[in-house]
Design a protein around this motif. Sequence first.
Motif, PDB file in Angstrom:
ATOM      1  N   ILE A   7       0.858  -1.179   0.000  1.00  0.00           N
ATOM      2  CA  ILE A   7       0.000   0.000   0.000  1.00  0.00           C
ATOM      3  C   ILE A   7       0.898   1.234   0.000  1.00  0.00           C
ATOM      4  CG2 ILE A   7      -1.682   1.333   1.349  1.00  0.00           C
ATOM      5  CD1 ILE A   7      -2.769  -1.273   2.425  1.00  0.00           C
ATOM      6  N   GLU A   8       0.527   2.247  -0.765  1.00  0.00           N
ATOM      7  CA  GLU A   8       1.330   3.459  -0.815  1.00  0.00           C
ATOM      8  C   GLU A   8       1.113   4.288   0.449  1.00  0.00           C
ATOM      9  OE1 GLU A   8       0.577   5.708  -4.305  1.00  0.00           O
ATOM     10  OE2 GLU A   8       1.385   4.188  -5.664  1.00  0.00           O
ATOM     11  N   GLY A   9       2.141   5.032   0.808  1.00  0.00           N
ATOM     12  CA  GLY A   9       2.015   5.957   1.929  1.00  0.00           C
ATOM     13  C   GLY A   9       2.884   5.601   3.113  1.00  0.00           C
ATOM     14  N   ARG A  10       3.149   6.603   3.925  1.00  0.00           N
ATOM     15  CA  ARG A  10       3.931   6.434   5.129  1.00  0.00           C
ATOM     16  C   ARG A  10       3.098   5.784   6.244  1.00  0.00           C
ATOM     17  NH1 ARG A  10       8.497   9.713   6.339  1.00  0.00           N
ATOM     18  NH2 ARG A  10       7.685   9.829   8.468  1.00  0.00           N
ATOM     19  N   VAL A  11       3.790   5.101   7.122  1.00  0.00           N
ATOM     20  CA  VAL A  11       3.116   4.456   8.248  1.00  0.00           C
ATOM     21  C   VAL A  11       2.377   5.476   9.097  1.00  0.00           C
ATOM     22  CG1 VAL A  11       3.477   3.095  10.351  1.00  0.00           C
ATOM     23  CG2 VAL A  11       4.786   2.567   8.287  1.00  0.00           C
ATOM     24  N   ASP A  12       2.996   6.632   9.318  1.00  0.00           N
ATOM     25  CA  ASP A  12       2.390   7.631  10.202  1.00  0.00           C
ATOM     26  C   ASP A  12       1.258   8.429   9.558  1.00  0.00           C
ATOM     27  OD1 ASP A  12       3.881   9.204   8.501  1.00  0.00           O
ATOM     28  OD2 ASP A  12       5.262   9.945  10.023  1.00  0.00           O
ATOM     29  N   ARG A  13       0.786   7.975   8.404  1.00  0.00           N
ATOM     30  CA  ARG A  13      -0.402   8.570   7.789  1.00  0.00           C
ATOM     31  C   ARG A  13      -1.649   7.740   8.080  1.00  0.00           C
ATOM     32  NH1 ARG A  13       2.837  11.879   7.840  1.00  0.00           N
ATOM     33  NH2 ARG A  13       3.632  13.203   6.139  1.00  0.00           N
ATOM     34  N   TYR A  14      -1.469   6.660   8.818  1.00  0.00           N
ATOM     35  CA  TYR A  14      -2.579   5.755   9.132  1.00  0.00           C
ATOM     36  C   TYR A  14      -2.694   5.579  10.639  1.00  0.00           C
ATOM     37  CZ  TYR A  14      -2.453   4.475   4.172  1.00  0.00           C
ATOM     38  OH  TYR A  14      -2.478   4.516   2.802  1.00  0.00           O
ATOM     39  N   THR A  15      -3.922   5.332  11.098  1.00  0.00           N
ATOM     40  CA  THR A  15      -4.144   5.104  12.525  1.00  0.00           C
ATOM     41  C   THR A  15      -3.723   3.687  12.900  1.00  0.00           C
ATOM     42  OG1 THR A  15      -6.393   4.266  12.238  1.00  0.00           O
ATOM     43  CG2 THR A  15      -6.129   6.667  12.457  1.00  0.00           C
ATOM     44  N   ALA A  16      -3.602   3.453  14.185  1.00  0.00           N
ATOM     45  CA  ALA A  16      -3.230   2.126  14.666  1.00  0.00           C
ATOM     46  C   ALA A  16      -4.255   1.078  14.248  1.00  0.00           C
ATOM     47  CB  ALA A  16      -3.092   2.150  16.186  1.00  0.00           C
ATOM     48  N   GLU A  17      -5.520   1.437  14.281  1.00  0.00           N
ATOM     49  CA  GLU A  17      -6.568   0.491  13.875  1.00  0.00           C
ATOM     50  C   GLU A  17      -6.439   0.162  12.398  1.00  0.00           C
ATOM     51  OE1 GLU A  17     -11.457   0.015  13.858  1.00  0.00           O
ATOM     52  OE2 GLU A  17     -10.518   1.770  14.787  1.00  0.00           O
ATOM     53  N   GLU A  18      -6.192   1.167  11.572  1.00  0.00           N
ATOM     54  CA  GLU A  18      -6.031   0.925  10.135  1.00  0.00           C
ATOM     55  C   GLU A  18      -4.810   0.062   9.854  1.00  0.00           C
ATOM     56  OE1 GLU A  18      -7.954   5.087   8.377  1.00  0.00           O
ATOM     57  OE2 GLU A  18      -5.845   5.020   9.010  1.00  0.00           O
ATOM     58  N   LEU A  19      -3.710   0.327  10.541  1.00  0.00           N
ATOM     59  CA  LEU A  19      -2.492  -0.456  10.340  1.00  0.00           C
ATOM     60  C   LEU A  19      -2.682  -1.901  10.772  1.00  0.00           C
ATOM     61  CD1 LEU A  19       0.091   2.199  11.606  1.00  0.00           C
ATOM     62  CD2 LEU A  19      -0.199   1.439   9.245  1.00  0.00           C
ATOM     63  N   GLY A  20      -3.409  -2.105  11.848  1.00  0.00           N
ATOM     64  CA  GLY A  20      -3.645  -3.456  12.339  1.00  0.00           C
ATOM     65  C   GLY A  20      -4.459  -4.311  11.395  1.00  0.00           C
ATOM     66  N   GLN A  21      -5.234  -3.682  10.526  1.00  0.00           N
ATOM     67  CA  GLN A  21      -6.062  -4.414   9.575  1.00  0.00           C
ATOM     68  C   GLN A  21      -5.321  -4.757   8.288  1.00  0.00           C
ATOM     69  OE1 GLN A  21      -9.418  -1.798   9.104  1.00  0.00           O
ATOM     70  NE2 GLN A  21     -10.341  -2.393  11.059  1.00  0.00           N
ATOM     71  N   MET A  22      -4.150  -4.159   8.091  1.00  0.00           N
ATOM     72  CA  MET A  22      -3.354  -4.450   6.899  1.00  0.00           C
ATOM     73  C   MET A  22      -2.622  -5.772   7.077  1.00  0.00           C
ATOM     74  SD  MET A  22      -1.735  -0.662   6.246  1.00  0.00           S
ATOM     75  CE  MET A  22      -2.797   0.789   6.095  1.00  0.00           C
ATOM     76  N   ARG A  23      -2.459  -6.515   5.986  1.00  0.00           N
ATOM     77  CA  ARG A  23      -1.804  -7.817   6.052  1.00  0.00           C
ATOM     78  C   ARG A  23      -0.333  -7.699   5.670  1.00  0.00           C
ATOM     79  NH1 ARG A  23      -4.678 -10.020   9.505  1.00  0.00           N
ATOM     80  NH2 ARG A  23      -5.131  -7.815   9.798  1.00  0.00           N
ATOM     81  N   LEU A  24       0.513  -8.369   6.418  1.00  0.00           N
ATOM     82  CA  LEU A  24       1.957  -8.329   6.206  1.00  0.00           C
ATOM     83  C   LEU A  24       2.389  -9.414   5.226  1.00  0.00           C
ATOM     84  CD1 LEU A  24       3.095  -7.867   9.908  1.00  0.00           C
ATOM     85  CD2 LEU A  24       3.281  -6.151   8.095  1.00  0.00           C
TER      86      LEU A  24
END
Length: 274
Positions: A96-113
Amino acid sequence: MEPWLTALLVLFGVLLLLFIIYLILIAPGRKNGIKKYARVKFAHRGLHGEGRAENSMSAFKAAVDAGYGIELDVRLSKDGVLMVFHDDTLDRVVGIEGRVDRYTAEELGQMRLSGTEDGIPRFSDVLDAVGGRVPLLVEIKEDPGNSAVSAATADMLASYDGPYVIESFNPLSLATVAKKAPRVARGILSHRYYAYEPYRKPLYFLLQCLLFNRICRPAFVAYDHRHAKSLSLRLARMMGAVTFAWTVRSSEEERRAYKNGFDSIIFENYRPEK
């Protein structure tokens, strides 16, 4: 006294003074219990591979089960939550494009590694899962001039009941940790920056030579194992710094790292003997 001899003595005195200043600048600080980590083998971003993504809960669980220490990276989400993730951006690991600090913790937790079932974990959840069973090597990731990650990391770890040390490439981050948690062992990360074109700048030369150690007084130095002959690294070791080798990727590299004087390794892509 002959003029040439006077000039030679003056030159020798200047060089000696410069060398003493050099030693003062690169000298390590208080040990803060770092010696007990001198033979710990840290799994780089957890024991990833075989379907386990780097810096994932699965990789950390595998490292704990195998009895290895864990190296991991922390940075802040948009809403100020400490997350475990290495890169500034999400492209490589999440797609996904974008910096980590542009997303909330909840949004980041839903992304798959890396296509696995693991999301980007919160640092607090990792601490709960590890529960002090193996040592942690926590690397601070933050932009230059910003100390929010280092401050938040020191605050969170203050209540953690388990063994850990903190490291960073940024000496200013470590200086923040030193102020908030002076008894915590901290280490400077470095390598031979001038071997790579983008880093051939004066600032990186100073970092390569550990000349900012005076700012943060590290108890240990984590250095690229391929550049073990660095004069500053060897002198820091002679002055009492524990040294970690990164990133070791085979038994042969591990053997060479110990032969070159490193006390501990940060490894990936194989399983060293414990």
